[in-house]
Design a protein around this motif. Structure first.
Motif, PDB file in Angstrom:
ATOM      1  N   SER A   4       1.285  -1.278  -0.164  1.00 18.86           N
ATOM      2  CA  SER A   4       0.170   0.511   0.338  1.00 18.86           C
ATOM      3  C   SER A   4       0.880   0.736   0.285  1.00 18.86           C
ATOM      4  N   HIS A   5       2.121   0.966   0.540  1.00 15.22           N
ATOM      5  CA  HIS A   5       3.430   2.457   0.607  1.00 15.22           C
ATOM      6  C   HIS A   5       3.177   2.274  -0.617  1.00 15.22           C
ATOM      7  N   ASP A   6       3.493   1.395  -1.740  1.00 25.06           N
ATOM      8  CA  ASP A   6       4.140   1.643  -2.589  1.00 25.06           C
ATOM      9  C   ASP A   6       3.418   2.693  -3.776  1.00 25.06           C
ATOM     10  N   ILE A   7       2.453   2.150  -3.319  1.00 26.55           N
ATOM     11  CA  ILE A   7       0.693   3.265  -4.420  1.00 26.55           C
ATOM     12  C   ILE A   7       0.534   3.786  -3.815  1.00 26.55           C
ATOM     13  N   ASP A   8       0.730   4.682  -2.311  1.00 25.15           N
ATOM     14  CA  ASP A   8       0.367   5.843  -2.516  1.00 25.15           C
ATOM     15  C   ASP A   8       1.549   6.895  -2.681  1.00 25.15           C
ATOM     16  N   GLU A   9       2.620   5.731  -2.504  1.00 23.26           N
ATOM     17  CA  GLU A   9       4.131   6.789  -3.303  1.00 23.26           C
ATOM     18  C   GLU A   9       3.542   7.146  -4.361  1.00 23.26           C
ATOM     19  N   LYS A  10       3.338   6.051  -5.682  1.00 26.00           N
ATOM     20  CA  LYS A  10       2.863   6.755  -6.314  1.00 26.00           C
ATOM     21  C   LYS A  10       1.806   7.621  -7.037  1.00 26.00           C
ATOM     22  N   VAL A  11       0.942   7.770  -5.985  1.00 23.48           N
ATOM     23  CA  VAL A  11      -0.332   8.235  -6.282  1.00 23.48           C
ATOM     24  C   VAL A  11       0.372   9.685  -5.923  1.00 23.48           C
ATOM     25  N   GLN A  13       3.400  10.718  -6.627  1.00 22.28           N
ATOM     26  CA  GLN A  13       4.195  11.319  -7.733  1.00 22.28           C
ATOM     27  C   GLN A  13       3.491  11.608  -8.857  1.00 22.28           C
ATOM     28  N   LEU A  14       1.909  10.790  -9.363  1.00 28.52           N
ATOM     29  CA  LEU A  14       1.116  11.518 -10.203  1.00 28.52           C
ATOM     30  C   LEU A  14       0.200  12.158  -9.683  1.00 28.52           C
ATOM     31  N   LEU A  15       0.440  13.040  -8.424  1.00 28.18           N
ATOM     32  CA  LEU A  15      -0.513  14.302  -8.163  1.00 28.18           C
ATOM     33  C   LEU A  15       0.992  15.491  -8.530  1.00 28.18           C
ATOM     34  N   GLU A  16       1.967  14.791  -7.998  1.00 27.81           N
ATOM     35  CA  GLU A  16       3.033  16.122  -8.323  1.00 27.81           C
ATOM     36  C   GLU A  16       3.367  16.807  -9.819  1.00 27.81           C
ATOM     37  N   LYS A  27      -6.121  16.742  -3.681  1.00 29.70           N
ATOM     38  CA  LYS A  27      -5.226  15.406  -2.681  1.00 29.70           C
ATOM     39  C   LYS A  27      -5.710  14.455  -2.567  1.00 29.70           C
ATOM     40  N   THR A  28      -5.771  13.522  -3.496  1.00 25.26           N
ATOM     41  CA  THR A  28      -6.631  12.258  -4.126  1.00 25.26           C
ATOM     42  C   THR A  28      -6.263  12.546  -5.988  1.00 25.26           C
ATOM     43  N   LEU A  29      -6.227  11.132  -6.545  1.00 25.62           N
ATOM     44  CA  LEU A  29      -6.385  11.043  -7.158  1.00 25.62           C
ATOM     45  C   LEU A  29      -7.640  11.218  -8.456  1.00 25.62           C
ATOM     46  N   ASP A  30      -8.339  11.080  -7.480  1.00 26.32           N
ATOM     47  CA  ASP A  30      -9.265  11.185  -7.759  1.00 26.32           C
ATOM     48  C   ASP A  30     -10.154  12.666  -8.620  1.00 26.32           C
ATOM     49  N   LYS A  31     -10.058  12.818  -7.409  1.00 30.42           N
ATOM     50  CA  LYS A  31     -10.047  15.095  -7.553  1.00 30.42           C
ATOM     51  C   LYS A  31      -8.913  15.017  -8.976  1.00 30.42           C
ATOM     52  N   ALA A  32      -8.800  15.297  -8.496  1.00 31.57           N
ATOM     53  CA  ALA A  32      -7.231  15.026 -10.029  1.00 31.57           C
ATOM     54  C   ALA A  32      -7.837  15.149 -10.977  1.00 31.57           C
ATOM     55  N   MET A  33      -8.208  13.818 -11.106  1.00 25.33           N
ATOM     56  CA  MET A  33      -8.384  13.638 -13.101  1.00 25.33           C
ATOM     57  C   MET A  33      -9.706  14.137 -12.692  1.00 25.33           C
ATOM     58  N   ARG A  34     -10.897  14.609 -11.714  1.00 16.49           N
ATOM     59  CA  ARG A  34     -11.977  15.069 -12.409  1.00 16.49           C
ATOM     60  C   ARG A  34     -11.453  16.986 -12.658  1.00 16.49           C
TER      61      ARG A  34
END
Length: 124
Positions: A4-11, A13-16, A27-34
């Motif tokens: 799970s920490h790998d996924i959090d790190e990847k998220v 990176q994507l948010l950045e 703050k979340t990938l869902d909101k960023a994609m919206r």
């Protein structure tokens, strides 16, 4: 198996990348994609759903067994590749050209209507 920490790190990176390339502050990938909306292809939205689903299961170690690590890795790689390829300068230039194009079209249409009106009134 992916942790799970790998996924959090990847998220993270994507948010950045989304913040850097598009100015999206989420703050979340869902909101960023919206917030990205139609600026990215729909396949990236589907890939982000895969990552978000894996992130939701990340809190429970027994449920993490259900997560397909390869699918999450591929989704992350695809989103990262697309966001990395975005050129911020080119996006700004395209936006400026779009605005200038619409203004010039409106001026041409206004001029044509003015000429038609003046001919109709018999001034020209």
């Amino acid at each position: 198996m992916i942790a799970s920490h790998d996924i959090d790190e990847k998220v993270t990176q994507l948010l950045e990348l989304a913040r850097e390339k598009f100015g999206v502050r989420a703050k979340t990938l869902d909101k960023a994609m919206r917030k990205l909306g139609r600026r990215v292809p729909s396949r990236l939205h589907r890939q982000a759903e895969v990552i978000s689903a894996a992130q939701k299961l990340g809190g429970n170690p027994k449920l993490m067994v259900q997560v397909d690590g390869d699918a999450v890795g591929c989704a992350f790689a695809e989103i990262k590749a697309h966001l990395s390829s975005v050129d911020v300068r080119e996006r700004r230039i395209d936006r400026l050209l779009d605005v200038l194009g619409s203004i010039s079209f409106n001026l041409i249409a206004l001029t044509a209507l003015l000429i038609v009106f003046l001919r109709w009134q018999g001034v020209l």
